[in-house]
Design an enzyme around this catalytic site. Structure first.
Site, short mmCIF file in Angstrom:
data_model
loop_
_atom_site.label_atom_id
_atom_site.label_comp_id
_atom_site.label_asym_id
_atom_site.label_seq_id
_atom_site.Cartn_x
_atom_site.Cartn_y
_atom_site.Cartn_z
N ASP A 87 0.18 -8.63 8.75
CA ASP A 87 1.34 -8.91 7.54
C ASP A 87 0.50 -9.44 6.31
O ASP A 87 0.19 -10.54 6.42
CB ASP A 87 2.35 -9.59 8.29
N VAL A 88 0.19 -8.79 5.35
CA VAL A 88 -0.30 -9.29 4.22
C VAL A 88 0.34 -10.62 3.65
O VAL A 88 -0.50 -11.26 2.94
CB VAL A 88 -0.65 -8.37 3.13
N ASN A 103 -4.05 -2.22 -0.22
CA ASN A 103 -3.49 -1.05 -0.49
C ASN A 103 -1.80 -1.53 -0.23
O ASN A 103 -1.02 -0.85 -0.85
CB ASN A 103 -3.79 -0.02 0.07
N TYR A 119 8.62 -4.55 -9.22
CA TYR A 119 7.63 -3.74 -8.97
C TYR A 119 6.50 -3.64 -10.13
O TYR A 119 5.28 -4.02 -9.92
CB TYR A 119 7.98 -2.62 -8.47
N ILE A 158 1.91 9.88 -6.83
CA ILE A 158 1.03 10.50 -5.80
C ILE A 158 1.67 10.89 -4.67
O ILE A 158 2.60 10.05 -4.14
CB ILE A 158 -0.06 9.34 -5.20
N THR A 214 3.12 10.94 -1.40
CA THR A 214 2.97 10.34 -0.05
C THR A 214 4.53 10.28 0.73
O THR A 214 5.49 10.61 -0.25
CB THR A 214 2.46 8.77 -0.23
#
Length: 267
Positions: A60-61, A87, A158, A193, A195
């Protein structure tokens, strides 16, 4: 000799999407990848699919204790970390909260996005530098966004968090150089992108192609980017070919930031 032969690498948010594509590309180029995420079930599944040159670890960053444990384990096992890809990131919309404009967004939502997108990168850089001191060299790659360079009215947190990632990348690059470390830090800035995060907006019905075309209508190349196109740039930055690149930012946006989305006319 493959471009990343023998390099020990760690990729966050790697269970799917861009992180999984980068992990695959690194393995293809000879690296060993520690694939990390908080989605353990999908992470384990992805690691199995990628084969013997990867290992899944829960990370968990947002949690400093996780970073300490993971980098300690890698250090004890390999004596060094060669490449980190920060990432992992969120938009803030994942839980269904669509209110992220600067007037109505909650402080809690603002902090949640920054905690993952910015605090996670700060901690990743912090512990990567400590780990890379052992070998006096390494490459830190931060995944930012096209949104770090332009305002996003409906996604204030964001855009803010990704702008901070862009700036912190340069600070880390300069700090490592000042320390006499051959530790490079660069950022990648993708736009749209293709995803899994886009799937709810695209749908699976007959309108899918129309929805896709509408989303990329302001992109000069008129298409989504592919995760593999991001991973190709990550391989370059991770490799010794980019030994003189630090503090740099590379846009993968189909030409959006080049200027006008309209194709120039010959008159």
């Amino acid at each position: 000799m493959k471009r990343l032969e023998g390099k020990i690498t760690l990729v966050t948010g790697a269970a799917r999407g861009i992180g999984a594509a980068i992990s695959q590309a690194f393995i293809d180029e000879g690296a060993f990848v520690y694939l990390t995420d908080i989605n353990d079930e999908l992470g384990i599944e992805t690691a199995k699919r990628l084969g013997a040159s990867t290992e899944y670890i829960h990370l968990d960053v947002r949690e400093e204790s996780d970073w300490i444990a993971v980098t300690k384990m890698i250090g004890e096992k390999h004596g060094r970390l060669d490449v980190l890809v920060n990432n992992a990131g969120i938009t803030g919309f994942e839980a269904g909260d669509l209110t992220h404009d600067p007037e109505n967004a909650s402080l809690e939502a603002w902090r949640d996005v920054h905690r993952t997108n910015l605090d996670g990168v700060f901690l990743g850089c912090k512990y990567a530098i400590k780990s890379m001191r052992n070998g006096m060299s390494g490459s830190i790659i931060n995944i930012s966004s096209r949104s770090d360079l332009v305002g996003i009215p409906g996604a204030a947190a964001y855009a803010s968090s990704k702008a901070a990632v862009r700036n912190h990348t340069k600070t880390v690059a300069l700090y490592c150089a000042d320390q006499g470390l051959n530790v490079r830090c660069n950022s990648i800035h993708p736009a749209a992108i293709l995803t899994p995060m886009w799937e709810p907006m695209l749908g699976t019905g007959p309108d899918r192609e129309v929805n896709m075309a509408q989303i990329v209508s302001d992109t000069p190349l008129r298409r989504f980017g592919l995760p593999e196109e991001v991973s190709a740039v990550a391989v370059l930055l991770a490799s010794d070919e980019a030994a003189y690149m630090t503090g740099s930012e590379l846009n993968i946006d189909g030409g959006i930031l080049a200027g006008s989305a309209a194709s120039p006319k010959v008159e």
